[in-house]
Each structure stands twice: as structure tokens, then as C-alpha cells.
Design a protein around this motif. Structure first.
Motif, PDB file in Angstrom:
ATOM      1  N   ALA A  77      -1.197   7.950   2.075  1.00  0.00           N
ATOM      2  CA  ALA A  77      -1.789   6.615   2.136  1.00  0.00           C
ATOM      3  C   ALA A  77      -3.169   6.591   1.498  1.00  0.00           C
ATOM      4  O   ALA A  77      -3.606   5.558   0.971  1.00  0.00           O
ATOM      5  N   MET A  78      -3.871   7.716   1.543  1.00  0.00           N
ATOM      6  CA  MET A  78      -5.169   7.798   0.870  1.00  0.00           C
ATOM      7  C   MET A  78      -5.009   7.762  -0.639  1.00  0.00           C
ATOM      8  O   MET A  78      -5.925   7.353  -1.352  1.00  0.00           O
ATOM      9  N   PRO A 187      -7.508   4.729   4.278  1.00  0.00           N
ATOM     10  CA  PRO A 187      -6.278   4.192   3.688  1.00  0.00           C
ATOM     11  C   PRO A 187      -6.225   2.669   3.853  1.00  0.00           C
ATOM     12  O   PRO A 187      -6.365   2.153   4.961  1.00  0.00           O
ATOM     13  N   ALA A 188      -6.068   1.964   2.752  1.00  0.00           N
ATOM     14  CA  ALA A 188      -5.915   0.513   2.802  1.00  0.00           C
ATOM     15  C   ALA A 188      -4.470   0.170   3.154  1.00  0.00           C
ATOM     16  O   ALA A 188      -3.573   1.020   3.087  1.00  0.00           O
ATOM     17  N   LEU A 189      -4.238  -1.084   3.517  1.00  0.00           N
ATOM     18  CA  LEU A 189      -2.887  -1.510   3.890  1.00  0.00           C
ATOM     19  C   LEU A 189      -1.913  -1.261   2.752  1.00  0.00           C
ATOM     20  O   LEU A 189      -0.789  -0.803   2.975  1.00  0.00           O
ATOM     21  N   ILE A 192      -1.055   2.360   2.748  1.00  0.00           N
ATOM     22  CA  ILE A 192      -0.202   2.712   3.884  1.00  0.00           C
ATOM     23  C   ILE A 192       1.245   2.314   3.618  1.00  0.00           C
ATOM     24  O   ILE A 192       2.181   3.072   3.911  1.00  0.00           O
ATOM     25  N   MET A 193       1.440   1.133   3.050  1.00  0.00           N
ATOM     26  CA  MET A 193       2.792   0.680   2.721  1.00  0.00           C
ATOM     27  C   MET A 193       3.400   1.531   1.618  1.00  0.00           C
ATOM     28  O   MET A 193       4.582   1.892   1.664  1.00  0.00           O
ATOM     29  N   ALA A 194       2.577   1.853   0.602  1.00  0.00           N
ATOM     30  CA  ALA A 194       3.083   2.661  -0.514  1.00  0.00           C
ATOM     31  C   ALA A 194       3.457   4.072  -0.052  1.00  0.00           C
ATOM     32  O   ALA A 194       4.390   4.691  -0.582  1.00  0.00           O
ATOM     33  N   ALA A 195       2.715   4.590   0.941  1.00  0.00           N
ATOM     34  CA  ALA A 195       2.966   5.950   1.413  1.00  0.00           C
ATOM     35  C   ALA A 195       4.367   6.114   1.977  1.00  0.00           C
ATOM     36  O   ALA A 195       4.943   7.200   1.934  1.00  0.00           O
TER      37      ALA A 195
END
Length: 250
Positions: A77-78, A187-189, A192-195
Motif C-alpha cells: 500500500a505504501m 498509505p493513501a486510500l 490501500i485499494m491497489a495493494a
């Protein structure tokens, strides 16, 4: 740049932990686990190096149980590109066993840098990074607070007692990150979603017994109750007497 970052899942420092019934490990029930704080500096440094180079890959490696996937997802997420979990029932007490497993996985990766946090906050051993470097035959600089890399040469600064130590080294190399190397991003939203969609490979590993065994864990002794000796200047003489005669620190 192609950079590997080795991370660890550790108990949150604000979580109250209990010793398990076997007396040799922690009871994980209700314990919150997080990405080791020093490893956050390593992840951030890898991301900045990749962004500066304009190309490459940041891959995250972790040795631990299935639950460590959540820790890897934090690094993804980072901004890391992919993760690999070397899955085992528990992290071994012997740091050399951990180093062997990581080195075996990393040896054929062709990495420009391999990054670790300076230490894990659950054991404070500061061992695994240097051990991996030795197993891979790579130079290693530990506790790095500032890092410059130009082509195949790197310059690192380490904070030592009374000054700054400057170390030059060839690349590829193993670096362990200290506080102050950078400011880890949150980590931005979107991240987080992409992770959730980034690749995370699970590789079961068989580990040796190691040469170190935990015989027992014991909590620290409870503190004695304090006492109030008075207020204002009139209490100084009594405080000094107690420090000298009871606490015996004077």
C-alpha cells in the motif's frame, strides 16, 4: 533500480502482551501486529530510490506465518510492487536461520540494493541484515541515517557516539535503515485499494532447528509503590535522606 526490502511482522509497541502457557513465547490472542517501524524506513528508501531512477522494481520479502500477508500488504500500500511471504509456522528465535531462508530466496534476484530495518522492535538483535550480506557475499552498512548512490558507488552516513561516520561502498550492497534516513509515507486510500491487486506470492519453507532456544520468558518485576514526601522546598531534605538511605542512589 531493482530493490529488495526484507520486513518483519512485530507486535505493536502499544499492545499489552502476555506470556503464553508454555512460558516460552507470547500469547498472540488479541495482540495487534504491525510492520516493524524500522522497516518502514527501508520501504520508504526503496520507493524513493525507484522514483528517482524512474524505473525498476521494489519487492518485499517476509518470513513468517500466513497472517504476515497483512504486513506485506501494508508495504504494498505504501507503493511496493510485489511481495513474497516465506511461509512458516513461526519466526525462528535464531536470526541465522532467518538469514539463511532470506539469502536463499534473494541470491538469484540480481538486486541493486537489499534493504532492512536497523532492527526489529521485538527482539532488538540487529543480526539478520549483516548475516544475509555475509551469506550473499555483499558489502553491508548498518544503521544508515543518510544515503547517496551514484552508479556503482554508494556513500552512507551512520550516527555514532560523538559524531557522524561516513562509509563508502560498492553497489550492490545490503543496507540497514535507521531512524532519520527519511520520513515514511502513510498509505493513501488509493494505495490501500491497489495493494489488494498486487502480486503476493506464498512460498512454504522448511527451516532448520537453529542453535538458539528460548528457555523461559518472565515479566519484569513489579515496581514498588512510590511515596509522597511533601511539597515545596521543605520536602527537599527528606527526599535527599530517602534517596540516600532507602533508594541508595546517592
Amino acid at each position: 533500480m531493482n530493490i529488495a526490502v526484507c520486513i518483519k511482522r512485530v507486535p505493536d509497541s502499544e499492545t499489552r502482551v502476555k506470556i503464553a502457557s508454555n512460558g516460552k513465547s507470547l500469547d498472540e490472542a488479541g495482540v495487534k501486529f504491525v510492520l516493524n517501524p524500522y522497516d518502514e524506513f527501508a520501504v520508504e528508501e526503496a520507493l524513493q530510490r525507484k522514483e528517482k531512477a524512474g524505473a525498476g522494481e521494489v519487492a518485499v520479502f517476509c518470513l513468517g506465518p500466513a497472517a504476515a500477508q497483512e504486513t506485506i500488504r501494508t508495504a504494498l500500500a505504501m507503493g511496493a510492487d510485489r511481495g513474497v511471504l516465506l511461509q512458516t509456522d513461526a519466526v525462528p528465535v535464531d536470526g541465522f536461520v532467518t538469514a539463511q531462508a532470506l539469502a536463499a530466496e534473494l541470491k538469484s534476484g540480481g538486486w541493486d540494493l537489499i534493504l532492512f530495518g536497523k532492527m526489529a522492535i521485538d527482539d532488538y538483535n540487529q543480526q539478520v541484515g549483516p548475516m544475509v550480506a555475509e551469506l550473499l557475499g555483499l558489502p553491508c552498512v548498518t544503521a544508515v541515517a543518510h544515503l547517496d548512490i551514484d552508479g556503482q558507488k554508494g556513500v552512507a552516513e551512520r550516527e555514532i557516539e560523538g559524531g557522524i561516520e561516513v562509509v563508502e561502498f560498492p553497489v550492490p550492497a545490503v543496507i540497514t535503515a535507521d531512524k532519520g534516513l527519511n520520513e515514511p509515507r502513510y498509505p493513501a486510500l488509493k494505495g490501500i485499494m491497489a495493494a489488494k491487486k498486487k502480486p503476493l506470492e506464498l512460498k512454504p519453507v522448511q527451516l532448520g532447528a537453529g542453535a538458539i532456544e528460548v528457555v523461559a520468558l518472565t515479566p519484569p518485576p513489579e515496581r514498588k509503590e512510590g511515596k509522597i514526601v511533601g511539597e515545596g522546598p521543605g520536602a527537599v531534605a527528606e527526599l535527599v535522606r530517602l534517596l540516600r538511605e532507602e533508594a541508595k542512589v546517592l
